[in-house]
Design an enzyme around this catalytic site. Structure first.
Site, PDB file in Angstrom:
ATOM      1  CB  CYS A 117     -12.207   8.738  23.442  1.00 39.41           C
ATOM      2  SG  CYS A 117     -11.695   7.202  24.274  1.00 39.41           S
TER       3      CYS A 117
ATOM      4  CG  HIS B  27      -8.651  10.947  22.611  1.00 39.62           C
ATOM      5  ND1 HIS B  27      -8.918  10.973  23.903  1.00 39.62           N
ATOM      6  CD2 HIS B  27      -8.786   9.702  22.374  1.00 39.62           C
ATOM      7  CE1 HIS B  27      -8.778   9.646  24.361  1.00 39.62           C
ATOM      8  NE2 HIS B  27      -8.821   9.026  23.283  1.00 39.62           N
TER       9      HIS B  27
ATOM     10  CG  ASN C 161      -7.075   6.851  25.951  1.00 39.66           C
ATOM     11  OD1 ASN C 161      -7.779   7.788  26.205  1.00 39.66           O
ATOM     12  ND2 ASN C 161      -7.013   6.073  24.826  1.00 39.66           N
TER      13      ASN C 161
HETATM   14  O1  UT7 Z   1      -9.185   6.038  22.666  1.00 40.60           O
HETATM   15  C1  UT7 Z   1      -9.083   5.301  21.676  1.00 40.60           C
HETATM   16  C2  UT7 Z   1      -8.435   3.977  22.403  1.00 40.60           C
HETATM   17  N1  UT7 Z   1      -7.773   3.059  21.489  1.00 40.60           N
HETATM   18  C3  UT7 Z   1      -6.674   3.361  20.842  1.00 40.60           C
HETATM   19  O2  UT7 Z   1      -6.169   4.442  21.051  1.00 40.60           O
HETATM   20  C4  UT7 Z   1      -5.855   2.282  20.314  1.00 40.60           C
HETATM   21  C5  UT7 Z   1      -4.971   2.803  19.087  1.00 40.60           C
HETATM   22  N2  UT7 Z   1      -3.967   1.609  18.802  1.00 40.60           N
HETATM   23  C6  UT7 Z   1      -2.858   1.696  19.225  1.00 40.60           C
HETATM   24  O3  UT7 Z   1      -2.472   2.526  19.906  1.00 40.60           O
HETATM   25  C7  UT7 Z   1      -2.081   0.590  18.839  1.00 40.60           C
HETATM   26  O4  UT7 Z   1      -2.549  -0.305  18.091  1.00 40.60           O
HETATM   27  C8  UT7 Z   1      -1.548  -0.517  20.085  1.00 40.60           C
HETATM   28  C9  UT7 Z   1      -0.467   0.581  20.838  1.00 40.60           C
HETATM   29  C10 UT7 Z   1      -2.784  -0.987  20.945  1.00 40.60           C
HETATM   30  C11 UT7 Z   1      -0.787  -1.484  19.492  1.00 40.60           C
HETATM   31  O5  UT7 Z   1       0.290  -1.044  18.726  1.00 40.60           O
HETATM   32  P1  UT7 Z   1       0.547  -1.776  17.477  1.00 40.60           P
HETATM   33  O6  UT7 Z   1       1.603  -1.319  16.618  1.00 40.60           O
HETATM   34  O7  UT7 Z   1      -0.911  -1.854  16.537  1.00 40.60           O
HETATM   35  O8  UT7 Z   1       0.740  -3.300  17.831  1.00 40.60           O
HETATM   36  P2  UT7 Z   1      -0.126  -4.740  17.317  1.00 40.60           P
HETATM   37  O9  UT7 Z   1      -1.266  -4.776  18.151  1.00 40.60           O
HETATM   38  O10 UT7 Z   1      -0.090  -5.102  16.028  1.00 40.60           O
HETATM   39  O11 UT7 Z   1       0.920  -5.961  17.897  1.00 40.60           O
HETATM   40  C12 UT7 Z   1       2.304  -5.945  17.528  1.00 40.60           C
HETATM   41  C13 UT7 Z   1       3.077  -6.983  18.458  1.00 40.60           C
HETATM   42  C14 UT7 Z   1       2.315  -8.112  18.846  1.00 40.60           C
HETATM   43  O12 UT7 Z   1       3.031  -8.994  18.935  1.00 40.60           O
HETATM   44  P3  UT7 Z   1       3.383 -10.121  17.570  1.00 40.60           P
HETATM   45  O13 UT7 Z   1       1.970 -10.849  17.141  1.00 40.60           O
HETATM   46  O14 UT7 Z   1       3.776  -9.435  16.363  1.00 40.60           O
HETATM   47  O15 UT7 Z   1       4.308 -11.219  17.994  1.00 40.60           O
HETATM   48  C15 UT7 Z   1       1.733  -7.963  20.116  1.00 40.60           C
HETATM   49  O16 UT7 Z   1       1.287  -9.121  20.689  1.00 40.60           O
HETATM   50  O17 UT7 Z   1       3.156  -6.255  19.698  1.00 40.60           O
HETATM   51  C16 UT7 Z   1       2.560  -7.268  20.697  1.00 40.60           C
HETATM   52  N3  UT7 Z   1       2.237  -6.437  21.782  1.00 40.60           N
HETATM   53  C17 UT7 Z   1       2.692  -5.914  23.024  1.00 40.60           C
HETATM   54  N4  UT7 Z   1       4.243  -6.301  23.216  1.00 40.60           N
HETATM   55  C18 UT7 Z   1       4.795  -5.829  24.233  1.00 40.60           C
HETATM   56  C19 UT7 Z   1       0.987  -5.865  22.172  1.00 40.60           C
HETATM   57  N5  UT7 Z   1       0.901  -5.125  23.164  1.00 40.60           N
HETATM   58  C20 UT7 Z   1       2.160  -5.278  23.848  1.00 40.60           C
HETATM   59  C21 UT7 Z   1       3.032  -4.850  25.038  1.00 40.60           C
HETATM   60  N6  UT7 Z   1       4.278  -4.939  24.973  1.00 40.60           N
HETATM   61  N7  UT7 Z   1       1.939  -3.982  25.891  1.00 40.60           N
END
Ligand code: UT7
Length: 319
Positions: free
Chosen positions: A109, A246, A276
């Site tokens: 990225c 980004h 993204n």
């Molecule tokens: O260019 C760089 C590329 N990468 C990035 O930019 C990633 C940066 N990180 C992020 O954008 C965030 O960490 C995410 C959007 C990927 C995830 O958000 P988060 O607030 O960190 O969520 P999390 O991974 O802590 O997950 C929270 C909950 C989990 O459920 P439980 O374990 O609390 O029951 C996940 O399983 O949300 C769940 N979850 C979803 N729920 C619905 C994860 N993905 C999804 C989804 N829809 N798509």
């Protein structure tokens, strides 16, 4: 070095959050709230090379330059269609930039930003007088469409800029950093080892990511690298008119704005419509701003990219 033209190209097909609910257990509300993304463009046949070529043609047209005038053609991508030849050589053929030297650069990225800085080094050294630089991705082919943690984030597309040597203004300062020790935070395999002599080994076919780690890294390192680049340019946060970052996640950008104590209105975003797009994110956003007439000569821009590697950096430039 000054940017004299911009262009972009997106695949025709748009995929909404609602569409994704048919593939994985997710919702429009969750995706919007956690990422700010509403839809993205997904390839139905467009390749990293075809998208980049289209973006490059538009950047040349916007700059009022001919393809044969291009001396250096750089393409940043981590999702090329071909291992050989490199995407830049394919773009050279598709655009008719026959006099350019063309090669690819992969810094995920941060790829476009690193390519911009690479062109700056060549132009500053007097080796080339101009460069056409594209960031292009078809991430949809390296994403696991059953993994709701990643497939909702990414989009396909390409952006390009034409740059030329200039007497004053242009690039005022830049920094780039890499931290290979943290490569496992965001990773994807290339091709499996299939020679007759190999033993059994795991192969990472699709993108794997520790989202929280990437999030924390971005909010911490991006403001620091922007401040470092500003110091090199002899400027302060208040001097920056627009922060062209980004486009990974709205909450990451809001976190960066808070750390820099800069109003969020100075952070233009398009991730709600395109998701993204890795190395294509910054040049596509620049092109949108340029065509909307929001980039006024003399304005100070802070560009910053960050991603797998880990790689990150910033470039301060006068438009
Ligand atoms: O260019 C760089 C590329 N990468 C990035 O930019 C990633 C940066 N990180 C992020 O954008 C965030 O960490 C995410 C959007 C990927 C995830 O958000 P988060 O607030 O960190 O969520 P999390 O991974 O802590 O997950 C929270 C909950 C989990 O459920 P439980 O374990 O609390 O029951 C996940 O399983 O949300 C769940 N979850 C979803 N729920 C619905 C994860 N993905 C999804 C989804 N829809 N798509």
């Amino acid at each position: 070095m000054k940017i004299i033209g911009t262009g972009s190209a997106l695949p025709d097909k748009q995929v909404s959050n609602e569409d994704l609910t048919k593939l994985v257990d997710t919702s429009d509300e969750w995706i919007r709230e956690r990422t700010g993304i509403g839809s993205r463009h997904i390839s139905t046949g467009e390749t990293a090379a075809s998208l980049a070529a289209e973006a490059c043609k538009r950047a040349l047209e916007n700059a009022g330059r001919e393809a044969v005038q291009v001396e250096l053609l750089l393409v940043a991508t981590c999702s090329p269609e071909m291992a050989l030849p490199c995407t830049a050589c394919q773009v050279q053929e598709l655009t008719g930039a026959e006099n350019a030297v063309a090669f690819d650069l992969n810094a995920a990225c941060a790829g476009f930003l690193f390519a911009l800085n690479t062109a700056y080094a060549y132009l500053s050294a007097g080796i080339y007088r101009n460069a056409l630089i594209a960031g292009t991705e078809v991430l949809s082919k390296i994403v696991d469409w059953t993994d709701r943690g990643t497939c909702i984030l990414f989009g396909d597309g390409a952006g390009a800029v034409m740059v030329e040597q200039c007497g004053s203004g242009g690039v005022l300062g830049f920094v780039q950093h890499s931290d290979g020790r943290r490569g496992n935070v965001l990773a994807c395999g290339s091709r499996p080892l299939e020679n007759p002599y190999h033993g059994e080994r795991d192969f990472m076919r699709y993108v794997q990511m520790d989202g929280r780690e990437v999030f924390a890294f971005a909010v911490r390192q991006v403001p620091a690298s922007i401040e470092e680049a500003l110091e090199k340019a002899g400027l302060e946060v208040e001097d920056v008119d627009l922060f062209v970052l980004h486009q990974a996640n709205r909450r990451i950008i809001e976190g960066i704005a808070r750390r820099l104590k800069a109003d969020i209105s100075r952070f233009p975003m398009n991730l709600d419509r395109v998701g993204n797009m890795s190395s294509a994110a910054i040049p596509v956003l620049l092109d949108e701003l340029n065509r909307q007439g929001r980039l006024i000569p003399g304005m100070t821009l802070a560009l910053s990219g960050f991603g797998a590697g880990l790689t990150y950096g910033a470039c301060i430039l006068q438009w």
